[in-house]
Structures are given as C-alpha cells and as structure tokens.
Design a protein around this motif. Structure first.
Motif, PDB file in Angstrom:
ATOM      1  N   MET A 245       0.829  -1.204   0.000  1.00 34.84           N
ATOM      2  CA  MET A 245       0.000   0.000   0.000  1.00 34.84           C
ATOM      3  C   MET A 245       0.863   1.253   0.000  1.00 34.84           C
ATOM      4  SD  MET A 245      -3.341  -0.399  -0.068  1.00 34.84           S
ATOM      5  CE  MET A 245      -4.050   0.953   0.835  1.00 34.84           C
ATOM      6  N   ALA A 246       1.927   1.219   0.802  1.00 37.38           N
ATOM      7  CA  ALA A 246       2.821   2.380   0.846  1.00 37.38           C
ATOM      8  C   ALA A 246       3.479   2.613  -0.512  1.00 37.38           C
ATOM      9  CB  ALA A 246       3.883   2.171   1.927  1.00 37.38           C
ATOM     10  N   LYS A 247       3.952   1.527  -1.140  1.00 37.20           N
ATOM     11  CA  LYS A 247       4.588   1.666  -2.446  1.00 37.20           C
ATOM     12  C   LYS A 247       3.576   2.082  -3.507  1.00 37.20           C
ATOM     13  CE  LYS A 247       8.351  -1.596  -1.624  1.00 37.20           C
ATOM     14  NZ  LYS A 247       9.008  -2.844  -2.069  1.00 37.20           N
ATOM     15  N   GLU A 248       2.368   1.527  -3.417  1.00 42.38           N
ATOM     16  CA  GLU A 248       1.333   1.895  -4.385  1.00 42.38           C
ATOM     17  C   GLU A 248       0.962   3.366  -4.235  1.00 42.38           C
ATOM     18  OE1 GLU A 248      -1.522   1.302  -7.448  1.00 42.38           O
ATOM     19  OE2 GLU A 248       0.199   0.111  -6.773  1.00 42.38           O
ATOM     20  N   ALA A 249       0.860   3.812  -2.975  1.00 45.84           N
ATOM     21  CA  ALA A 249       0.559   5.226  -2.753  1.00 45.84           C
ATOM     22  C   ALA A 249       1.651   6.110  -3.331  1.00 45.84           C
ATOM     23  CB  ALA A 249       0.389   5.492  -1.258  1.00 45.84           C
ATOM     24  N   ALA A 250       2.921   5.730  -3.090  1.00 46.18           N
ATOM     25  CA  ALA A 250       4.033   6.509  -3.640  1.00 46.18           C
ATOM     26  C   ALA A 250       3.988   6.517  -5.160  1.00 46.18           C
ATOM     27  CB  ALA A 250       5.354   5.940  -3.138  1.00 46.18           C
ATOM     28  N   HIS A 251       3.654   5.359  -5.745  1.00 53.54           N
ATOM     29  CA  HIS A 251       3.601   5.275  -7.201  1.00 53.54           C
ATOM     30  C   HIS A 251       2.450   6.107  -7.760  1.00 53.54           C
ATOM     31  CE1 HIS A 251       3.831   3.600 -11.211  1.00 53.54           C
ATOM     32  NE2 HIS A 251       2.549   3.279 -11.129  1.00 53.54           N
ATOM     33  N   GLN A 252       1.267   5.978  -7.118  1.00 50.78           N
ATOM     34  CA  GLN A 252       0.105   6.717  -7.600  1.00 50.78           C
ATOM     35  C   GLN A 252       0.317   8.226  -7.503  1.00 50.78           C
ATOM     36  OE1 GLN A 252      -3.075   5.696  -8.696  1.00 50.78           O
ATOM     37  NE2 GLN A 252      -2.379   3.583  -8.867  1.00 50.78           N
ATOM     38  N   LEU A 253       0.955   8.669  -6.424  1.00 50.78           N
ATOM     39  CA  LEU A 253       1.172  10.111  -6.241  1.00 50.78           C
ATOM     40  C   LEU A 253       2.374  10.619  -7.022  1.00 50.78           C
ATOM     41  CD1 LEU A 253       0.541  10.307  -2.387  1.00 50.78           C
ATOM     42  CD2 LEU A 253      -1.011  11.040  -4.193  1.00 50.78           C
ATOM     43  N   GLY A 254       3.325   9.707  -7.264  1.00 46.20           N
ATOM     44  CA  GLY A 254       4.576  10.148  -7.892  1.00 46.20           C
ATOM     45  C   GLY A 254       4.394  10.670  -9.296  1.00 46.20           C
ATOM     46  N   THR A 255       3.542  10.007 -10.091  1.00 48.98           N
ATOM     47  CA  THR A 255       3.389  10.407 -11.496  1.00 48.98           C
ATOM     48  C   THR A 255       2.800  11.811 -11.631  1.00 48.98           C
ATOM     49  OG1 THR A 255       3.144   8.091 -12.139  1.00 48.98           O
ATOM     50  CG2 THR A 255       2.368   9.759 -13.695  1.00 48.98           C
ATOM     51  N   PRO A 256       1.658  12.122 -11.008  1.00 50.05           N
ATOM     52  CA  PRO A 256       1.139  13.498 -11.161  1.00 50.05           C
ATOM     53  C   PRO A 256       2.025  14.550 -10.492  1.00 50.05           C
ATOM     54  CG  PRO A 256      -0.214  12.246  -9.632  1.00 50.05           C
ATOM     55  CD  PRO A 256       0.721  11.281 -10.276  1.00 50.05           C
ATOM     56  N   ILE A 257       2.700  14.202  -9.397  1.00 47.10           N
ATOM     57  CA  ILE A 257       3.593  15.170  -8.750  1.00 47.10           C
ATOM     58  C   ILE A 257       4.768  15.512  -9.665  1.00 47.10           C
ATOM     59  CG2 ILE A 257       5.226  15.455  -6.853  1.00 47.10           C
ATOM     60  CD1 ILE A 257       3.245  13.998  -5.064  1.00 47.10           C
ATOM     61  N   SER A 258       5.362  14.481 -10.271  1.00 44.72           N
ATOM     62  CA  SER A 258       6.459  14.736 -11.205  1.00 44.72           C
ATOM     63  C   SER A 258       5.984  15.604 -12.377  1.00 44.72           C
ATOM     64  CB  SER A 258       7.019  13.411 -11.734  1.00 44.72           C
ATOM     65  OG  SER A 258       7.527  12.637 -10.675  1.00 44.72           O
ATOM     66  N   SER A 259       4.771  15.301 -12.856  1.00 42.61           N
ATOM     67  CA  SER A 259       4.226  16.093 -13.961  1.00 42.61           C
ATOM     68  C   SER A 259       4.010  17.541 -13.536  1.00 42.61           C
ATOM     69  CB  SER A 259       2.918  15.471 -14.441  1.00 42.61           C
ATOM     70  OG  SER A 259       2.356  16.243 -15.486  1.00 42.61           O
ATOM     71  N   LEU A 260       3.492  17.738 -12.296  1.00 45.99           N
ATOM     72  CA  LEU A 260       3.268  19.100 -11.792  1.00 45.99           C
ATOM     73  C   LEU A 260       4.576  19.875 -11.691  1.00 45.99           C
ATOM     74  CD1 LEU A 260       0.588  18.546  -9.001  1.00 45.99           C
ATOM     75  CD2 LEU A 260       0.311  19.899 -11.089  1.00 45.99           C
ATOM     76  N   MET A 261       5.609  19.210 -11.197  1.00 42.61           N
ATOM     77  CA  MET A 261       6.903  19.877 -11.086  1.00 42.61           C
ATOM     78  C   MET A 261       7.414  20.307 -12.466  1.00 42.61           C
ATOM     79  SD  MET A 261       8.660  17.416  -8.222  1.00 42.61           S
ATOM     80  CE  MET A 261      10.243  18.260  -8.323  1.00 42.61           C
ATOM     81  N   GLY A 262       7.205  19.456 -13.465  1.00 38.73           N
ATOM     82  CA  GLY A 262       7.632  19.829 -14.820  1.00 38.73           C
ATOM     83  C   GLY A 262       6.856  20.999 -15.371  1.00 38.73           C
ATOM     84  N   TRP A 263       5.529  20.994 -15.157  1.00 41.45           N
ATOM     85  CA  TRP A 263       4.720  22.094 -15.665  1.00 41.45           C
ATOM     86  C   TRP A 263       5.004  23.394 -14.930  1.00 41.45           C
ATOM     87  CZ3 TRP A 263       3.257  21.420 -20.228  1.00 41.45           C
ATOM     88  CH2 TRP A 263       2.763  20.208 -20.693  1.00 41.45           C
ATOM     89  N   LEU A 264       5.362  23.321 -13.661  1.00 47.07           N
ATOM     90  CA  LEU A 264       5.747  24.537 -12.931  1.00 47.07           C
ATOM     91  C   LEU A 264       7.009  25.157 -13.524  1.00 47.07           C
ATOM     92  CD1 LEU A 264       5.072  23.515  -9.202  1.00 47.07           C
ATOM     93  CD2 LEU A 264       3.816  25.185 -10.585  1.00 47.07           C
ATOM     94  N   GLU A 265       7.943  24.285 -13.902  1.00 49.89           N
ATOM     95  CA  GLU A 265       9.150  24.807 -14.542  1.00 49.89           C
ATOM     96  C   GLU A 265       8.806  25.478 -15.883  1.00 49.89           C
ATOM     97  OE1 GLU A 265      12.176  25.022 -13.386  1.00 49.89           O
ATOM     98  OE2 GLU A 265      11.564  24.093 -11.473  1.00 49.89           O
ATOM     99  N   VAL A 266       7.851  24.912 -16.595  1.00 48.89           N
ATOM    100  CA  VAL A 266       7.430  25.517 -17.870  1.00 48.89           C
ATOM    101  C   VAL A 266       6.795  26.880 -17.622  1.00 48.89           C
ATOM    102  CG1 VAL A 266       5.861  25.266 -19.844  1.00 48.89           C
ATOM    103  CG2 VAL A 266       7.189  23.307 -19.050  1.00 48.89           C
ATOM    104  N   LEU A 267       5.936  26.946 -16.578  1.00 47.86           N
ATOM    105  CA  LEU A 267       5.254  28.207 -16.296  1.00 47.86           C
ATOM    106  C   LEU A 267       6.217  29.293 -15.836  1.00 47.86           C
ATOM    107  CD1 LEU A 267       2.065  26.851 -14.463  1.00 47.86           C
ATOM    108  CD2 LEU A 267       2.159  27.893 -16.739  1.00 47.86           C
ATOM    109  N   ARG A 268       7.376  28.921 -15.300  1.00 47.06           N
ATOM    110  CA  ARG A 268       8.359  29.913 -14.845  1.00 47.06           C
ATOM    111  C   ARG A 268       9.184  30.479 -16.005  1.00 47.06           C
ATOM    112  NH1 ARG A 268       9.383  26.106 -10.412  1.00 47.06           N
ATOM    113  NH2 ARG A 268       8.429  26.927  -8.508  1.00 47.06           N
ATOM    114  N   LEU A 269       9.085  29.901 -17.187  1.00 50.25           N
ATOM    115  CA  LEU A 269       9.859  30.392 -18.320  1.00 50.25           C
ATOM    116  C   LEU A 269       9.427  31.815 -18.684  1.00 50.25           C
ATOM    117  CD1 LEU A 269       9.857  27.229 -20.633  1.00 50.25           C
ATOM    118  CD2 LEU A 269      11.758  28.102 -19.263  1.00 50.25           C
ATOM    119  N   PRO A 270      10.392  32.717 -18.870  1.00 51.64           N
ATOM    120  CA  PRO A 270      10.017  34.086 -19.245  1.00 51.64           C
ATOM    121  C   PRO A 270       9.527  34.154 -20.700  1.00 51.64           C
ATOM    122  CG  PRO A 270      12.401  33.836 -19.240  1.00 51.64           C
ATOM    123  CD  PRO A 270      11.832  32.552 -18.703  1.00 51.64           C
TER     124      PRO A 270
END
Length: 457
Positions: A245-270
């Motif tokens: 369950m712990a690993k599944e939770a990490a896996h389920q949350l990891g994909t959208p979190i990684s995607s969010l971090m990438g999109w935040l970097e895109v939004l910071r582009l001047p």
C-alpha cells in the motif's frame, strides 16, 4: 472485513473441530471400555467357576464317578475267593478280575479336569490382575498378573514371602474398590471352604481410558501449530499489504507530482506565449484532478464506499484513455480495444472501480513483452449480472501459479510488489459484492481476467 471474518470463522471452526473430535473420541472410548469391562468381568466369573470346579474335581468321589460299582465288584471278588456261590470261575480268571477292578479304581475321569486346566486356568491369556483370598484369614492363596509380584509360588526366604504378601494386600484394597469380589465355594465332605476372587482392569482397558486424552493432546497440538502457522501467514500477508500500500501510494502520487513539477518549470519560463501557458495550466489542472482521485481512492479503501448505479462504459473508457497515453512511453505498439455497451449499468464507486480496471490494464500491458500486442476489454449483461473481461496477448501464467495470483506480495515482475491484483480483488468482492477471477491463462498465449458484478436496479 471479509478477511477478518474468514480468520474468525477459521479459528471457531478449529475449536469446534477439536471439541467434536474430543467428544466423539470420549464417547467411543467409554463405550469400548464399558464393553471390555463387561467382558473381563464375565471372564473372571468363568475363571472363578473354573477354579471352583477344579478343586471339586480333585476330590476322590469326583475323580472316579464309578467307585460304588467298583466296590460292589470288589466285594463279589472277595466272595469268589472265599469259595462262596455256585459256578465259580477259575482262580486265574478271578485274579484277572481282581487286577481289572484295582486298575479301574485308580483311573479318574480326566477330560473335564484337563479342559479346565489346559483351556482356562493355565494359559493365562487374558492379562487381568487377579488374587484369590481365603475368606476366613483374608490371606492371598493364589494370584495372577499382579504388577510387581511374580506368579510363581516359589519364595526364597521369609522376607521375600512377607514382602510379597504386603504387596498383594496393598493391591487388594484397589481391587476391592474397583469391582465386587467373586465368591468361590469348595465343599470337602461335610466342610465348606470359602474364598474370594478379587480382580482389576487389564492394562489394555487402562490404556484405552487414557487414549482419548492423549488423542486430544495431539489434536490440540495440531490446532496450535495450525493456528500459529495461520497467524504467521496472516501477519506476513498484512505486512506485505502495508508495504505494498505504501509503495502503491508513492507510485500513484509520484506520477502526477512529477508532472506538476515539470509544468511549474514551464510556467516559470520568461516570455511564455499565452496559448502555451493555458495549455500548461490545463495539464496542471488534470494532474491536480489525478491527485484528488488518488486521495479519494485511498480514503475509500478504509471505509464502506457509497455505490451509485451508473453506466460502466464511461468508467472503463476513462481508464483506457489514461493507459493509452502511457503506451508511447512504453515503446510498444499495443492496441487497446474497448467493447462495452453504453446501456450496461451496475452499482459502482467510479474511483475505486477505475482503480480495478487500471490495475488489470497495467498488468496486461506489463505482460506483453514483445514489441506488438493487443489488449481487449469486453463487457456484457447476462442473468442480472454485469460481466467484464480483460484479455491480453502477453506471456501468460503457469497453471501451478494460478492460486497465487491474488495473494499479496506475489508478482512475476522484477520491479513489482504484488499488490495490484490483490487490491483489485478486494475492491470488487468486498466493496462491490462481485467476483474477480482468473478465467484463463496459458504461457505464451495470454491471460483473461473476468469481473462479475450484480446489475442492481
């Protein structure tokens, strides 16, 4: 909840099984002991009568029942020898009659005596402790099968004789408390000799009395070992479940979190163009929605979710679209086909049921090890039930491993933790009241999982 009920029912079943075994064993053994006890009492009564008849047969009048006739013949011979009577035989004939009478007088009737001695008293085949006691003096005069006391009457010294008598007298008290003594009456002319036959249970009966408790001990040990083994397996499964369950939770949350971090970097582009900024914000919104759905899934796992009757096709299609977006990342050319009638409805918790379909599709995708493959999802309704099958053209599962597919911790993937199918089965059976089974699978030919849900109203 179902696993807990199964655990409790199994424990209660073991206890009931042990009680039934104990009761049946005690009842049967008590019946057998009672029958053997009655048999041994009859044997000892026969033994007492045989002892009485042996003493009676040893008396002179019983040894030869024709003594009066022989005495009459002896008197006739004496008259012949005295020359009395007419037509006397020759002296040689009279001498031969005299010797015949003397020989007949000395011959007892031994058939009954031999039978009693050889068939009843001497063989000692019954292994029943017995002591014959003189009624007047209370002293043992004969004994047999008494523990610690030899059957032979040969005593080397007075001390041995005294010690032997003490042992016999000590055993008499226990025998008297166990069974009523059997009287033995022997007549010697005008005198009567009375004796008593004391006896106890044989070793076989005593061992049979203890046997149910020994059997109950072994049954108890068996149940204890089974209970400890079951508890160990259950704790191991629970441990695997929590880790998974712990690993599944990490896996389920990891994909959208990684995607969010990438999109935040895109939004910071001047100087980001407005169209690209809006596209990034739309992706961020989808990832946030994904995080909300994951949180709801884990929240519903620990409680009884609310089921709503809805169409099955949109739930399956939404999950299939999510898997299709992942196909290019897998580097495989896999076709995912969905054929679910739009009017097919069932009581569902959409977020949990999406998790079931997602796990089945992920397993199907991981099972395809070649560059090309096909995954099919087909649904239909029949006899008030909703049926859903997920088929793949993957590597398949060996028939000997079918029983382990839904066990927590079992996985054929190198990086898997074996929780997806176990969670899917629990969601379908415990929360939706349906069944999830492995319908078919052959190595090299693919696998088919079958979901059956009540259609409801």
């Amino acid at each position: 909840m179902r696993a807990y009920r199964i655990s409790v029912n199994l424990k209660l079943g073991l206890i009931v099984f042990a009680v039934l075994i104990a009761v049946a064993s005690l009842a049967y053994t008590n019946r057998l002991v009672r029958q053997l006890g009655e048999r041994e009492q009859s044997i000892m009564q026969l033994w007492g009568k045989a002892y009485e008849q042996l003493s009676k047969a040893a008396q002179p009048q019983e040894l030869n029942p024709y003594l009066p006739e022989l005495r009459a013949l002896e008197a006739l011979l004496r008259r012949w020898q005295a020359g009395e009577g007419a037509g006397l035989p020759s002296p040689e004939t009279i001498e031969r009659y005299r010797r015949a009478v003397l020989w007949a007088q000395s011959m007892p009737q031994t058939s009954e005596l031999s039978f009693i001695t050889d068939a009843i008293l001497v063989p000692n085949t019954f292994d029943i402790p017995a002591i014959v006691v003189d009624a007047e003096t209370g002293r043992p005069v004969n004994w047999r099968n008494v523990p610690g006391v030899p059957d032979t009457l040969s005593i080397r010294s007075a001390e041995d004789s005294l010690r032997l008598m003490h042992r016999l007298e000590a055993r008499l008290d226990a025998m008297a408390a166990a069974f009523e003594p059997i009287p033995i009456r022997i007549d010697y002319g005008d005198q009567r000799l009375e004796q008593r036959l004391y006896f106890d249970e044989s070793n076989l009966v005593k061992q049979l009395r203890v046997f149910p408790y020994v059997q109950l001990l072994f049954v108890g040990l068996f149940i204890l070992v089974g209970y400890l083994g079951f508890s160990y397996v259950r704790r191991s499964e629970q441990s695997s479940l929590w880790v998974g369950m712990a690993k599944e939770a990490a896996h389920q949350l990891g994909t959208p979190i990684s995607s969010l971090m990438g999109w935040l970097e895109v939004l910071r582009l001047p100087g980001l163009p407005p169209a690209e900024r809006q596209a990034a914000l739309d992706e961020v919104e989808r990832d946030v929605e994904r995080l909300r759905r994951v949180a709801n899934r884990f929240s519903d796992i620990g409680s009884l979710p609310k089921l709503e009757r809805m169409a099955v096709a949109p739930v399956v299609a939404h999950t299939a679209d999510y898997i299709r977006r992942r196909l290019p990342q897998q580097g495989k050319r896999v076709r995912l086909e969905v054929d679910v009638p739009p009017d097919l409805q069932a009581p569902l918790n959409p977020e949990l049921f999406e998790w079931v379909v997602e796990n089945l599709l992920k397993n199907a995708l991981d099972a395809i090890e070649t560059d090309e493959g096909r995954i099919e999802v087909q649904g239909w309704g029949e006899n008030g039930k909703v049926h859903l099958e997920v088929r793949d053209t993957g590597k398949g599962i060996d028939r000997r491993q079918w029983k382990n597919v839904f066990r927590p911790g079992y996985s054929t993937k190198k990086r898997g933790w074996g929780l997806g199918l176990s969670l899917a089965k629990r969601i379908v059976e415990d929360y939706h009241g349906g069944t999830l089974t492995l319908a078919a699978s052959r190595p090299g030919q693919g696998t088919t999982f079958h979901i059956e849900l009540p259609a409801g109203r």
